[in-house]
Write a protein that holds these residues in place. Structure first.
Motif, PDB file in Angstrom:
ATOM      1  N   ALA A 177       0.854  -1.193   0.000  1.00 50.00           N
ATOM      2  CA  ALA A 177       0.000   0.000   0.000  1.00 50.00           C
ATOM      3  C   ALA A 177       0.886   1.238   0.000  1.00 50.00           C
ATOM      4  O   ALA A 177       1.876   1.310   0.742  1.00 50.00           O
ATOM      5  CB  ALA A 177      -0.911   0.004   1.222  1.00 50.00           C
ATOM      6  N   PHE A 178       0.532   2.225  -0.846  1.00 55.17           N
ATOM      7  CA  PHE A 178       1.327   3.445  -0.960  1.00 55.17           C
ATOM      8  C   PHE A 178       0.520   4.655  -0.496  1.00 55.17           C
ATOM      9  O   PHE A 178      -0.644   4.820  -0.863  1.00 55.17           O
ATOM     10  CB  PHE A 178       1.777   3.658  -2.408  1.00 55.17           C
ATOM     11  CG  PHE A 178       2.840   2.696  -2.851  1.00 55.17           C
ATOM     12  CD1 PHE A 178       4.182   2.963  -2.622  1.00 55.17           C
ATOM     13  CD2 PHE A 178       2.497   1.508  -3.474  1.00 55.17           C
ATOM     14  CE1 PHE A 178       5.167   2.077  -3.025  1.00 55.17           C
ATOM     15  CE2 PHE A 178       3.473   0.612  -3.889  1.00 55.17           C
ATOM     16  CZ  PHE A 178       4.814   0.896  -3.660  1.00 55.17           C
ATOM     17  N   LEU A 179       1.174   5.504   0.313  1.00 56.72           N
ATOM     18  CA  LEU A 179       0.587   6.754   0.791  1.00 56.72           C
ATOM     19  C   LEU A 179       1.562   7.884   0.464  1.00 56.72           C
ATOM     20  O   LEU A 179       2.762   7.655   0.284  1.00 56.72           O
ATOM     21  CB  LEU A 179       0.344   6.697   2.298  1.00 56.72           C
ATOM     22  CG  LEU A 179      -0.516   5.543   2.822  1.00 56.72           C
ATOM     23  CD1 LEU A 179      -0.527   5.547   4.350  1.00 56.72           C
ATOM     24  CD2 LEU A 179      -1.932   5.630   2.284  1.00 56.72           C
ATOM     25  N   SER A 180       1.062   9.118   0.399  1.00 59.33           N
ATOM     26  CA  SER A 180       1.921  10.260   0.088  1.00 59.33           C
ATOM     27  C   SER A 180       1.320  11.535   0.667  1.00 59.33           C
ATOM     28  O   SER A 180       0.118  11.774   0.545  1.00 59.33           O
ATOM     29  CB  SER A 180       2.092  10.391  -1.432  1.00 59.33           C
ATOM     30  OG  SER A 180       2.822  11.550  -1.770  1.00 59.33           O
ATOM     31  N   PHE A 181       2.197  12.366   1.285  1.00 55.52           N
ATOM     32  CA  PHE A 181       1.744  13.601   1.925  1.00 55.52           C
ATOM     33  C   PHE A 181       2.801  14.693   1.745  1.00 55.52           C
ATOM     34  O   PHE A 181       3.991  14.415   1.673  1.00 55.52           O
ATOM     35  CB  PHE A 181       1.505  13.379   3.417  1.00 55.52           C
ATOM     36  CG  PHE A 181       0.634  12.204   3.738  1.00 55.52           C
ATOM     37  CD1 PHE A 181      -0.745  12.334   3.782  1.00 55.52           C
ATOM     38  CD2 PHE A 181       1.193  10.938   3.983  1.00 55.52           C
ATOM     39  CE1 PHE A 181      -1.555  11.241   4.074  1.00 55.52           C
ATOM     40  CE2 PHE A 181       0.392   9.845   4.281  1.00 55.52           C
ATOM     41  CZ  PHE A 181      -0.988  10.005   4.325  1.00 55.52           C
ATOM     42  N   THR A 182       2.349  15.964   1.711  1.00 54.45           N
ATOM     43  CA  THR A 182       3.263  17.098   1.623  1.00 54.45           C
ATOM     44  C   THR A 182       2.924  18.155   2.664  1.00 54.45           C
ATOM     45  O   THR A 182       1.763  18.299   3.054  1.00 54.45           O
ATOM     46  CB  THR A 182       3.231  17.736   0.219  1.00 54.45           C
ATOM     47  OG1 THR A 182       4.116  18.869   0.189  1.00 54.45           O
ATOM     48  CG2 THR A 182       1.839  18.211  -0.165  1.00 54.45           C
ATOM     49  N   TYR A 183       3.940  18.908   3.061  1.00 54.18           N
ATOM     50  CA  TYR A 183       3.738  19.961   4.066  1.00 54.18           C
ATOM     51  C   TYR A 183       2.941  21.131   3.505  1.00 54.18           C
ATOM     52  O   TYR A 183       2.301  21.876   4.239  1.00 54.18           O
ATOM     53  CB  TYR A 183       5.091  20.469   4.576  1.00 54.18           C
ATOM     54  CG  TYR A 183       5.801  21.356   3.583  1.00 54.18           C
ATOM     55  CD1 TYR A 183       5.632  22.742   3.598  1.00 54.18           C
ATOM     56  CD2 TYR A 183       6.626  20.811   2.595  1.00 54.18           C
ATOM     57  CE1 TYR A 183       6.264  23.552   2.667  1.00 54.18           C
ATOM     58  CE2 TYR A 183       7.263  21.616   1.665  1.00 54.18           C
ATOM     59  CZ  TYR A 183       7.079  22.981   1.708  1.00 54.18           C
ATOM     60  OH  TYR A 183       7.701  23.777   0.769  1.00 54.18           O
ATOM     61  N   GLY A 184       2.969  21.360   2.182  1.00 59.42           N
ATOM     62  CA  GLY A 184       2.272  22.502   1.603  1.00 59.42           C
ATOM     63  C   GLY A 184       2.471  22.583   0.107  1.00 59.42           C
ATOM     64  O   GLY A 184       3.039  21.679  -0.522  1.00 59.42           O
ATOM     65  N   THR A 185       2.028  23.702  -0.480  1.00 54.93           N
ATOM     66  CA  THR A 185       2.074  23.883  -1.937  1.00 54.93           C
ATOM     67  C   THR A 185       2.636  25.254  -2.306  1.00 54.93           C
ATOM     68  O   THR A 185       2.157  25.911  -3.232  1.00 54.93           O
ATOM     69  CB  THR A 185       0.671  23.703  -2.543  1.00 54.93           C
ATOM     70  OG1 THR A 185      -0.231  24.619  -1.905  1.00 54.93           O
ATOM     71  CG2 THR A 185       0.157  22.286  -2.393  1.00 54.93           C
ATOM     72  N   ALA A 242       5.106   4.956   2.847  1.00 49.11           N
ATOM     73  CA  ALA A 242       4.639   6.347   2.835  1.00 49.11           C
ATOM     74  C   ALA A 242       5.731   7.274   2.319  1.00 49.11           C
ATOM     75  O   ALA A 242       6.871   7.237   2.798  1.00 49.11           O
ATOM     76  CB  ALA A 242       4.207   6.780   4.229  1.00 49.11           C
ATOM     77  N   SER A 243       5.377   8.122   1.346  1.00 46.00           N
ATOM     78  CA  SER A 243       6.271   9.169   0.863  1.00 46.00           C
ATOM     79  C   SER A 243       5.933  10.457   1.601  1.00 46.00           C
ATOM     80  O   SER A 243       4.776  10.878   1.609  1.00 46.00           O
ATOM     81  CB  SER A 243       6.106   9.360  -0.646  1.00 46.00           C
ATOM     82  OG  SER A 243       6.533   8.213  -1.352  1.00 46.00           O
ATOM     83  N   MET A 244       6.955  11.084   2.201  1.00 51.25           N
ATOM     84  CA  MET A 244       6.737  12.281   3.006  1.00 51.25           C
ATOM     85  C   MET A 244       7.565  13.437   2.448  1.00 51.25           C
ATOM     86  O   MET A 244       8.794  13.388   2.403  1.00 51.25           O
ATOM     87  CB  MET A 244       7.127  12.020   4.459  1.00 51.25           C
ATOM     88  CG  MET A 244       6.309  10.930   5.134  1.00 51.25           C
ATOM     89  SD  MET A 244       4.568  11.379   5.331  1.00 51.25           S
ATOM     90  CE  MET A 244       4.676  12.677   6.567  1.00 51.25           C
ATOM     91  N   HIS A 245       6.858  14.512   2.026  1.00 43.21           N
ATOM     92  CA  HIS A 245       7.533  15.719   1.541  1.00 43.21           C
ATOM     93  C   HIS A 245       7.588  16.679   2.715  1.00 43.21           C
ATOM     94  O   HIS A 245       6.613  17.364   3.026  1.00 43.21           O
ATOM     95  CB  HIS A 245       6.752  16.308   0.364  1.00 43.21           C
ATOM     96  CG  HIS A 245       7.602  17.077  -0.588  1.00 43.21           C
ATOM     97  ND1 HIS A 245       8.486  16.475  -1.445  1.00 43.21           N
ATOM     98  CD2 HIS A 245       7.723  18.407  -0.803  1.00 43.21           C
ATOM     99  CE1 HIS A 245       9.103  17.392  -2.167  1.00 43.21           C
ATOM    100  NE2 HIS A 245       8.666  18.581  -1.786  1.00 43.21           N
ATOM    101  N   TRP A 246       8.745  16.760   3.358  1.00 45.55           N
ATOM    102  CA  TRP A 246       8.865  17.417   4.652  1.00 45.55           C
ATOM    103  C   TRP A 246      10.267  17.989   4.833  1.00 45.55           C
ATOM    104  O   TRP A 246      11.089  17.932   3.926  1.00 45.55           O
ATOM    105  CB  TRP A 246       8.548  16.432   5.767  1.00 45.55           C
ATOM    106  CG  TRP A 246       9.414  15.181   5.746  1.00 45.55           C
ATOM    107  CD1 TRP A 246      10.479  14.921   4.912  1.00 45.55           C
ATOM    108  CD2 TRP A 246       9.282  14.027   6.571  1.00 45.55           C
ATOM    109  NE1 TRP A 246      11.022  13.685   5.179  1.00 45.55           N
ATOM    110  CE2 TRP A 246      10.306  13.108   6.188  1.00 45.55           C
ATOM    111  CE3 TRP A 246       8.420  13.662   7.594  1.00 45.55           C
ATOM    112  CZ2 TRP A 246      10.479  11.857   6.796  1.00 45.55           C
ATOM    113  CZ3 TRP A 246       8.588  12.421   8.190  1.00 45.55           C
ATOM    114  CH2 TRP A 246       9.598  11.534   7.798  1.00 45.55           C
TER     115      TRP A 246
END
Length: 372
Positions: free
Chosen positions: A194-202, A240-244
Motif C-alpha cells: 500500500a502506498f501513501l503520500s503527503f506534503t507539508y504545503g504547496t 509512505a512518501s513524506m515531503h517534509w
C-alpha cells in the motif's frame, strides 16, 4: 416318489450340519488375535503438508525528479520539435529496470504544451518526461509536494492523465474525492504493498476550497485516516512518501522525527522522504507496538535530488536506494532483508549543444576514469 424326496432332504440336512460344524470349529479354536475384522482394516492416508514458500522482492527508490528550463532545452530534439530525456538515465537504467518495483518523487507538473513549458518557481515540464520515466523502469510516482499546484488544479488533473497514459501509478494528488480515498495497492510477486503520500504545503498556492482533496497535506488526523484505509486492504507492507523537512539541511529536524514515529507506530513500514534536495540520514528501526510486539521499519529522511538543474552545494549528488524484502510463507509477515545504495551524480557537461545532462553512477564513472 417318496424315496427320492427323503434322500434329497437327508442330503440337504447333512450338508447344513456339516457347514455349521465347520464354521463353529474354526471360530471356537482360532485365537481372537488371528480373527480378521475386515470392517476396521482401512485407515486414512497421512496428510501431506507442503510448506509454503517464502516470497522475495526488491524495491529501488530515487529522489526528486525536477526539470528546470536548462534541462528541457537540453532534451529538445529540433529535427522533430519534440523532447527526449532518455539519455539522462542511460548510465543508471539497469538499477531501476532490474528492480521488482521502482519509486520516485515527481516534483513538477505536466500541464501540456498549450500551457507553456516553464521553469522555477512554477514548473511545467514537457510531458515526454513521463514516458521516458516509464521506459526507465519507474512504476510509482509520489505527486504530493510543494510544486503540485504549480499549474493549478487543471495541472494536477493533466499530470495524472499523462501518468495514466504512460502507465505509471501515482499517489498524493487526486482528481476526485473518490480518488483520495482509494488507496494505491501494488502487487509485487504476490506481495501487496500500500502506498501513501503527503506534503507539508504547496508553496502558498491555494488548493481550491471546493477541491480540498486535490493534494494530500500533512495533518495527523488525515494521515491516520489514510493509514486506516490502507489497513482495510490487508496489505503486507505500507510505504509512505513524506515531503517534509527544510531545504538544503543535511539532517532531519524534530518534526520529521515526530511524524516518522507517528507513521511507524500506526502501521507504516517504510518512509521515503523528500523536499530538502540533499541527502539526509537513513535508519532501520525496531518499533514496539501497543500490543507489545515489535517490528522492523525503515526511514530515509531525504533522498535528495535524482535529476535537476540546481547548482547549490550537495544538490547534485544523491543515491539510488535499494531494498530487499521477504514475506514468510508460514507467518505471512514481511520483513526487510537488506538496504543498500548506489551513489549517483547529476552531471552537466561544460560544452555541447544538447544532451549535456546525465545521471552518473559515481563508482562506475571513477572506475572508467581510472581505466583511461
Amino acid at each position: 416318489m417318496k424315496k427320492p424326496f427323503i434322500i434329497f432332504i437327508s442330503i440337504a440336512l447333512l450338508t447344513f450340519f456339516f457347514l455349521f460344524a465347520l464354521e463353529h470349529f474354526y471360530t471356537e479354536d482360532l485365537p481372537a488375535e488371528n480373527t480378521i475384522n475386515y470392517e476396521n482394516t482401512y485407515t486414512e492416508p497421512p496428510e501431506i503438508v507442503i510448506p509454503k514458500e517464502d516470497t522475495h522482492f526488491t524495491m529501488s527508490v530515487i529522489g526528486d525528479i525536477m526539470c528546470h528550463n536548462s534541462q528541457y532545452k537540453d532534451a529538445y530534439v529540433s529535427s522533430t520539435g519534440t523532447y527526449d530525456f532518455s539519455y539522462v538515465f542511460e548510465d543508471v537504467k539497469e538499477y531501476i529496470s532490474n528492480a521488482d518495483i521502482a519509486i520516485g518523487n515527481l516534483e513538477t507538473t505536466f500541464a501540456g504544451k498549450q500551457k507553456g513549458y516553464s521553469n522555477y518557481p512554477r514548473f511545467n515540464t514537457p510531458e515526454q518526461l513521463a514516458y521516458n520515466l516509464k521506459d526507465f523502469g519507474i512504476d510509482v510516482l509520489s505527486t504530493a509536494n510543494n510544486h503540485s499546484m504549480d499549474t493549478n488544479f487543471e495541472g494536477v488533473v493533466s499530470t495524472l492523465n499523462y501518468l495514466d497514459d504512460a502507465g505509471i501509478s501515482h499517489v498524493g494528488t487526486n482528481a476526485t474525492p473518490e480518488d483520495q480515498n482509494k488507496i494505491l495497492i501494488k502487487d509485487v510477486n504476490g506481495v501487496k504493498i500500500a502506498f501513501l503520500s503527503f506534503t507539508y504545503g504547496t508553496n502558498g498556492i491555494p488548493i481550491p476550497s471546493s477541491k480540498p482533496y486535490a493534494v494530500n497535506l500533512i495533518d495527523d488526523n488525515f494521515i491516520l485516516q489514510q493509514i486506516s484505509l490502507a489497513k482495510e486492504q490487508n496489505p503486507d507492507l505500507i510505504c509512505a512518501s513524506m515531503h517534509w523537512g527544510i531545504e538544503y539541511q543535511k539532517k532531519q529536524n524534530s518534526e520529521q522525527e515526530r511524524l516518522a514515529n507517528l507513521l511507524f507506530t500506526n502501521g507504516v513500514d517504510v518512509i521515503l522522504g523528500s523536499h530538502p534536495h540533499v541527502l539526509q540520514p537513513m535508519e532501520k528501526k525496531t518499533i514496539t507496538l501497543e500490543d507489545g510486539t515489535t517490528k522492523d521499519c525503515f526511514v530515509i529522511y531525504s533522498l535528495g535530488n535524482f535529476m535537476s538543474g540546481q547548482t547549490i552545494a550537495n544538490t547534485r549528488n544523491s543515491i539510488i536506494l535499494n531494498m530487499s524484502f521477504t514475506k514468510n510463507g508460514e507467518t505471512e509477515k514481511t520483513t526487510i532483508n537488506s538496504v543498500s545504495y548506489v551513489p549517483i551524480y547529476m552531471y552537466r557537461a561544460a560544452s555541447g549543444g544538447t544532451q549535456r545532462y546525465k545521471v552518473l553512477d559515481i563508482e562506475k564513472a571513477i572506475q572508467n576514469y581510472e581505466n583511461g
